[in-house]
Design a protein around this motif. Structure first.
Motif, PDB file in Angstrom:
ATOM      1  N   LYS A  81       0.898  -1.149   0.000  1.00  0.00           N
ATOM      2  CA  LYS A  81       0.000   0.000   0.000  1.00  0.00           C
ATOM      3  C   LYS A  81       0.940   1.203   0.000  1.00  0.00           C
ATOM      4  CE  LYS A  81      -3.516  -2.739   0.852  1.00  0.00           C
ATOM      5  NZ  LYS A  81      -3.753  -3.613  -0.265  1.00  0.00           N
ATOM      6  N   VAL A  82       1.010   1.901  -1.120  1.00  0.00           N
ATOM      7  CA  VAL A  82       1.947   3.012  -1.267  1.00  0.00           C
ATOM      8  C   VAL A  82       1.160   4.316  -1.306  1.00  0.00           C
ATOM      9  CG1 VAL A  82       3.836   4.001  -2.607  1.00  0.00           C
ATOM     10  CG2 VAL A  82       3.486   1.514  -2.611  1.00  0.00           C
ATOM     11  N   PHE A  83       1.482   5.217  -0.373  1.00  0.00           N
ATOM     12  CA  PHE A  83       0.824   6.518  -0.263  1.00  0.00           C
ATOM     13  C   PHE A  83       1.763   7.588  -0.804  1.00  0.00           C
ATOM     14  CE2 PHE A  83      -1.078   3.810   2.822  1.00  0.00           C
ATOM     15  CZ  PHE A  83      -2.370   4.240   3.015  1.00  0.00           C
ATOM     16  N   THR A 111       2.784  -1.279   4.353  1.00  0.00           N
ATOM     17  CA  THR A 111       2.578   0.146   4.068  1.00  0.00           C
ATOM     18  C   THR A 111       3.920   0.846   3.878  1.00  0.00           C
ATOM     19  OG1 THR A 111       0.515   0.249   5.303  1.00  0.00           O
ATOM     20  CG2 THR A 111       1.707   2.322   5.027  1.00  0.00           C
ATOM     21  N   CYS A 112       3.996   1.655   2.848  1.00  0.00           N
ATOM     22  CA  CYS A 112       5.126   2.566   2.683  1.00  0.00           C
ATOM     23  C   CYS A 112       4.574   3.849   2.070  1.00  0.00           C
ATOM     24  CB  CYS A 112       6.230   1.964   1.835  1.00  0.00           C
ATOM     25  SG  CYS A 112       5.793   1.570   0.149  1.00  0.00           S
ATOM     26  N   PHE A 113       5.343   4.917   2.165  1.00  0.00           N
ATOM     27  CA  PHE A 113       4.826   6.169   1.622  1.00  0.00           C
ATOM     28  C   PHE A 113       5.931   7.144   1.268  1.00  0.00           C
ATOM     29  CE2 PHE A 113       5.031   6.814   6.171  1.00  0.00           C
ATOM     30  CZ  PHE A 113       5.414   8.131   6.344  1.00  0.00           C
ATOM     31  N   GLU A 125      11.314  15.110  -1.817  1.00  0.00           N
ATOM     32  CA  GLU A 125      10.676  13.821  -1.590  1.00  0.00           C
ATOM     33  C   GLU A 125      11.427  13.047  -0.505  1.00  0.00           C
ATOM     34  OE1 GLU A 125       9.541  10.931  -4.894  1.00  0.00           O
ATOM     35  OE2 GLU A 125      11.489  10.150  -4.222  1.00  0.00           O
ATOM     36  N   GLU A 126      10.645  12.419   0.381  1.00  0.00           N
ATOM     37  CA  GLU A 126      11.208  11.500   1.361  1.00  0.00           C
ATOM     38  C   GLU A 126      10.436  10.195   1.286  1.00  0.00           C
ATOM     39  OE1 GLU A 126      12.614  12.433   5.414  1.00  0.00           O
ATOM     40  OE2 GLU A 126      11.827  14.432   4.932  1.00  0.00           O
ATOM     41  N   LEU A 127      11.178   9.095   1.259  1.00  0.00           N
ATOM     42  CA  LEU A 127      10.569   7.771   1.210  1.00  0.00           C
ATOM     43  C   LEU A 127      10.626   7.136   2.596  1.00  0.00           C
ATOM     44  CD1 LEU A 127       9.507   5.166  -0.163  1.00  0.00           C
ATOM     45  CD2 LEU A 127      11.898   4.629  -0.712  1.00  0.00           C
ATOM     46  N   TYR A 128       9.511   6.577   3.009  1.00  0.00           N
ATOM     47  CA  TYR A 128       9.421   5.838   4.268  1.00  0.00           C
ATOM     48  C   TYR A 128       8.953   4.431   3.928  1.00  0.00           C
ATOM     49  CZ  TYR A 128       9.553  10.496   6.306  1.00  0.00           C
ATOM     50  OH  TYR A 128       9.913  11.771   6.636  1.00  0.00           O
ATOM     51  N   ASP A 129       9.852   3.470   4.073  1.00  0.00           N
ATOM     52  CA  ASP A 129       9.510   2.081   3.780  1.00  0.00           C
ATOM     53  C   ASP A 129      10.211   1.163   4.766  1.00  0.00           C
ATOM     54  OD1 ASP A 129      12.158   2.095   2.938  1.00  0.00           O
ATOM     55  OD2 ASP A 129      11.702   1.649   0.848  1.00  0.00           O
ATOM     56  N   GLN A 130      10.203  -0.133   4.497  1.00  0.00           N
ATOM     57  CA  GLN A 130      10.793  -1.100   5.411  1.00  0.00           C
ATOM     58  C   GLN A 130      12.302  -0.926   5.554  1.00  0.00           C
ATOM     59  OE1 GLN A 130       8.748  -1.812   2.876  1.00  0.00           O
ATOM     60  NE2 GLN A 130       6.924  -2.670   3.824  1.00  0.00           N
ATOM     61  N   LEU A 141       3.846   6.596  11.646  1.00  0.00           N
ATOM     62  CA  LEU A 141       4.471   7.796  11.086  1.00  0.00           C
ATOM     63  C   LEU A 141       3.639   8.364   9.940  1.00  0.00           C
ATOM     64  CD1 LEU A 141       6.836   9.731  11.148  1.00  0.00           C
ATOM     65  CD2 LEU A 141       8.108   8.140   9.712  1.00  0.00           C
ATOM     66  N   LEU A 142       3.056   7.488   9.126  1.00  0.00           N
ATOM     67  CA  LEU A 142       2.187   7.942   8.033  1.00  0.00           C
ATOM     68  C   LEU A 142       1.073   8.829   8.581  1.00  0.00           C
ATOM     69  CD1 LEU A 142       0.925   7.847   5.141  1.00  0.00           C
ATOM     70  CD2 LEU A 142      -0.216   5.743   5.870  1.00  0.00           C
TER      71      LEU A 142
END
Length: 159
Positions: A81-83, A111-113, A125-130, A141-142
């Protein structure tokens, strides 16, 4: 069972409705679903025209383009699930995210975003994933960032 879908939540719903598109053989890419949304709502840009000419319907590129314009975009698959969070979150987008929190909570492990900001005219842009964030914290955090972006937009309006 649906395997993939694209969700677009506009900044407000006066002119545009929330958009949900299940991907299927007639629309098999997230970027294609976003293109159809843009086409239906007369949203154009030179970059979009170039992407269409190149037959480029990469979901990341199209989602980032929409986030830059203030849209909240979600790409759903069975594995992620990418936001894509725009620089500010409007009241409508905030309410939408709150309404669907329990649904997305079930998928917190996938979930990542991407969180976007406009710093001095530069789109960041900042990526937040595993890899960048422990998975149990990514979902929390999302929603923390959604609230922060919403509260930040309210402050801007009050001035």
């Amino acid at each position: 069972m649906r395997e993939s879908m694209t969700i677009i939540v506009p900044d407000e719903t006066e002119n545009l409705k929330d958009y949900h598109r299940v991907l299927d053989p007639t629309c098999s890419r997230h970027g294609s679903a976003i293109f159809l949304f843009c086409h239906q709502n007369n949203i154009t840009s030179p970059l979009q025209e170039k992407l269409v000419q190149e037959d480029n319907y990469n979901g990341y590129i199209w989602s980032r383009l929409m986030a830059e314009r203030g849209y909240l975009v979600i790409q759903e698959t069975l594995t992620h699930k990418v936001f894509y969070l725009p620089p500010t979150i409007t009241e409508h987008q905030y309410s939408w995210m709150k309404r669907h929190k329990s649904y997305f909570n079930r998928y917190r492990s996938i979930t990542c975003f991407y969180s976007y900001s406009n710093d001095h005219g530069h789109f960041q842009e900042e990526l937040y994933d595993q890899v960048t964030t422990p998975e149990e914290e990514c979902f929390v955090l999302l929603y923390d960032l959604v609230k922060e972006k919403y509260n930040g937009s309210k402050r801007l309006i009050k001035k």
